[in-house]
Motif scaffolding. Sequence first.
Motif, mmCIF file in Angstrom:
data_model
loop_
_atom_site.group_PDB
_atom_site.id
_atom_site.type_symbol
_atom_site.label_atom_id
_atom_site.label_comp_id
_atom_site.label_asym_id
_atom_site.label_seq_id
_atom_site.Cartn_x
_atom_site.Cartn_y
_atom_site.Cartn_z
ATOM 1 N N TYR A 1 -5.404 -3.256 4.593
ATOM 2 C CA TYR A 1 -5.201 -3.702 3.226
ATOM 3 C C TYR A 1 -3.771 -4.173 3.011
ATOM 4 C CZ TYR A 1 -9.559 -1.294 2.172
ATOM 5 O OH TYR A 1 -10.861 -0.893 2.154
ATOM 6 N N GLU A 2 -3.596 -5.098 2.053
ATOM 7 C CA GLU A 2 -2.277 -5.410 1.547
ATOM 8 C C GLU A 2 -2.256 -4.963 0.086
ATOM 9 O OE1 GLU A 2 -1.288 -9.549 1.599
ATOM 10 O OE2 GLU A 2 -3.291 -10.161 1.041
ATOM 11 N N TYR A 3 -1.085 -4.623 -0.410
ATOM 12 C CA TYR A 3 -0.976 -3.971 -1.711
ATOM 13 C C TYR A 3 -0.143 -4.798 -2.679
ATOM 14 C CZ TYR A 3 -2.918 0.049 0.632
ATOM 15 O OH TYR A 3 -3.754 0.873 1.326
ATOM 16 N N LEU A 4 -0.516 -4.713 -3.951
ATOM 17 C CA LEU A 4 0.199 -5.347 -5.052
ATOM 18 C C LEU A 4 0.549 -4.259 -6.047
ATOM 19 C CD1 LEU A 4 1.065 -7.867 -6.747
ATOM 20 C CD2 LEU A 4 -1.251 -7.878 -7.633
ATOM 21 N N VAL A 5 1.828 -4.133 -6.389
ATOM 22 C CA VAL A 5 2.279 -3.129 -7.343
ATOM 23 C C VAL A 5 2.672 -3.847 -8.621
ATOM 24 C CG1 VAL A 5 3.952 -1.310 -7.800
ATOM 25 C CG2 VAL A 5 3.138 -1.674 -5.476
ATOM 26 N N ILE A 6 2.053 -3.456 -9.743
ATOM 27 C CA ILE A 6 2.361 -4.021 -11.049
ATOM 28 C C ILE A 6 2.943 -2.897 -11.897
ATOM 29 C CG2 ILE A 6 1.448 -5.116 -13.125
ATOM 30 C CD1 ILE A 6 -0.717 -6.348 -11.385
ATOM 31 N N THR A 7 4.157 -3.103 -12.405
ATOM 32 C CA THR A 7 4.834 -2.106 -13.228
ATOM 33 C C THR A 7 4.949 -2.653 -14.640
ATOM 34 O OG1 THR A 7 6.103 -1.432 -11.301
ATOM 35 C CG2 THR A 7 6.897 -0.685 -13.428
ATOM 36 N N VAL A 8 4.557 -1.845 -15.627
ATOM 37 C CA VAL A 8 4.583 -2.233 -17.031
ATOM 38 C C VAL A 8 5.509 -1.275 -17.766
ATOM 39 C CG1 VAL A 8 3.209 -2.595 -19.110
ATOM 40 C CG2 VAL A 8 2.217 -3.064 -16.881
ATOM 41 N N ARG B 1 6.595 -6.372 -14.053
ATOM 42 C CA ARG B 1 7.111 -6.729 -12.730
ATOM 43 C C ARG B 1 6.007 -6.586 -11.700
ATOM 44 N NH1 ARG B 1 11.557 -2.899 -10.807
ATOM 45 N NH2 ARG B 1 9.818 -1.973 -9.745
ATOM 46 N N GLU B 2 5.929 -7.550 -10.779
ATOM 47 C CA GLU B 2 4.930 -7.516 -9.720
ATOM 48 C C GLU B 2 5.628 -7.627 -8.375
ATOM 49 O OE1 GLU B 2 2.064 -10.566 -10.210
ATOM 50 O OE2 GLU B 2 1.677 -10.055 -12.290
ATOM 51 N N SER B 3 5.141 -6.872 -7.401
ATOM 52 C CA SER B 3 5.666 -6.995 -6.046
ATOM 53 C C SER B 3 4.521 -6.793 -5.064
ATOM 54 C CB SER B 3 6.778 -5.983 -5.789
ATOM 55 O OG SER B 3 6.287 -4.672 -5.903
ATOM 56 N N ILE B 4 4.513 -7.606 -4.011
ATOM 57 C CA ILE B 4 3.466 -7.543 -3.000
ATOM 58 C C ILE B 4 4.043 -6.939 -1.730
ATOM 59 C CG2 ILE B 4 1.939 -8.894 -1.531
ATOM 60 C CD1 ILE B 4 1.651 -10.888 -3.741
ATOM 61 N N LYS B 5 3.298 -5.999 -1.169
ATOM 62 C CA LYS B 5 3.641 -5.430 0.125
ATOM 63 C C LYS B 5 2.666 -6.022 1.136
ATOM 64 C CE LYS B 5 5.220 -1.138 -1.865
ATOM 65 N NZ LYS B 5 5.034 0.297 -1.952
ATOM 66 N N PRO B 6 3.099 -7.039 1.894
ATOM 67 C CA PRO B 6 2.164 -7.725 2.787
ATOM 68 C C PRO B 6 1.824 -6.903 4.023
ATOM 69 C CG PRO B 6 4.343 -8.599 3.084
ATOM 70 C CD PRO B 6 4.436 -7.609 1.952
ATOM 71 N N LYS C 1 -8.469 -6.472 0.959
ATOM 72 C CA LYS C 1 -8.708 -6.398 2.394
ATOM 73 C C LYS C 1 -8.055 -7.584 3.087
ATOM 74 C CE LYS C 1 -12.189 -4.552 5.242
ATOM 75 N NZ LYS C 1 -11.746 -3.237 5.548
ATOM 76 N N VAL C 2 -7.440 -7.306 4.226
ATOM 77 C CA VAL C 2 -6.830 -8.348 5.046
ATOM 78 C C VAL C 2 -7.885 -8.854 6.016
ATOM 79 C CG1 VAL C 2 -5.072 -8.845 6.782
ATOM 80 C CG2 VAL C 2 -4.555 -7.318 4.880
ATOM 81 N N LEU C 3 -8.101 -10.164 5.987
ATOM 82 C CA LEU C 3 -9.066 -10.772 6.894
ATOM 83 C C LEU C 3 -8.329 -11.250 8.130
ATOM 84 C CD1 LEU C 3 -11.149 -12.868 4.376
ATOM 85 C CD2 LEU C 3 -11.709 -10.663 5.364
ATOM 86 N N ARG C 4 -8.709 -10.757 9.264
ATOM 87 C CA ARG C 4 -8.084 -11.146 10.526
ATOM 88 C C ARG C 4 -8.982 -12.189 11.203
ATOM 89 N NH1 ARG C 4 -4.157 -7.860 10.242
ATOM 90 N NH2 ARG C 4 -4.255 -5.619 10.130
#
Length: 79
Positions: free
Chosen positions: A19-26, A2-7, A68-71
């Motif tokens: 930063y933005e984060y991606l959580v991958i659960t196995v 399962r993957e979920s992105i926290k924008p 990294k979030v580019l502004r």
Amino acid sequence: MRESIKPAFTGRGAPLRQYEYLVITVGSGEPVPIAYQRLREHAEYGKWELERSTLYLGGQRKYLMRRKVLRVERTLTVY
């Protein structure tokens, strides 16, 4: 798997998150080499970097990736 992105929110009034984060659960029954392949693909093509990996009791794994979030600011003034 399962993957979920926290924008990270951007624009005026948004918090200054770098930063933005991606959580991958196995799950425990899933093969680890396939999870490693998915991590490599995200790192190579999506510019993600592995921040933390956690192994839980029972065999479940959780990977936290960030990028990294580019502004971008407008440089042209439109009247």
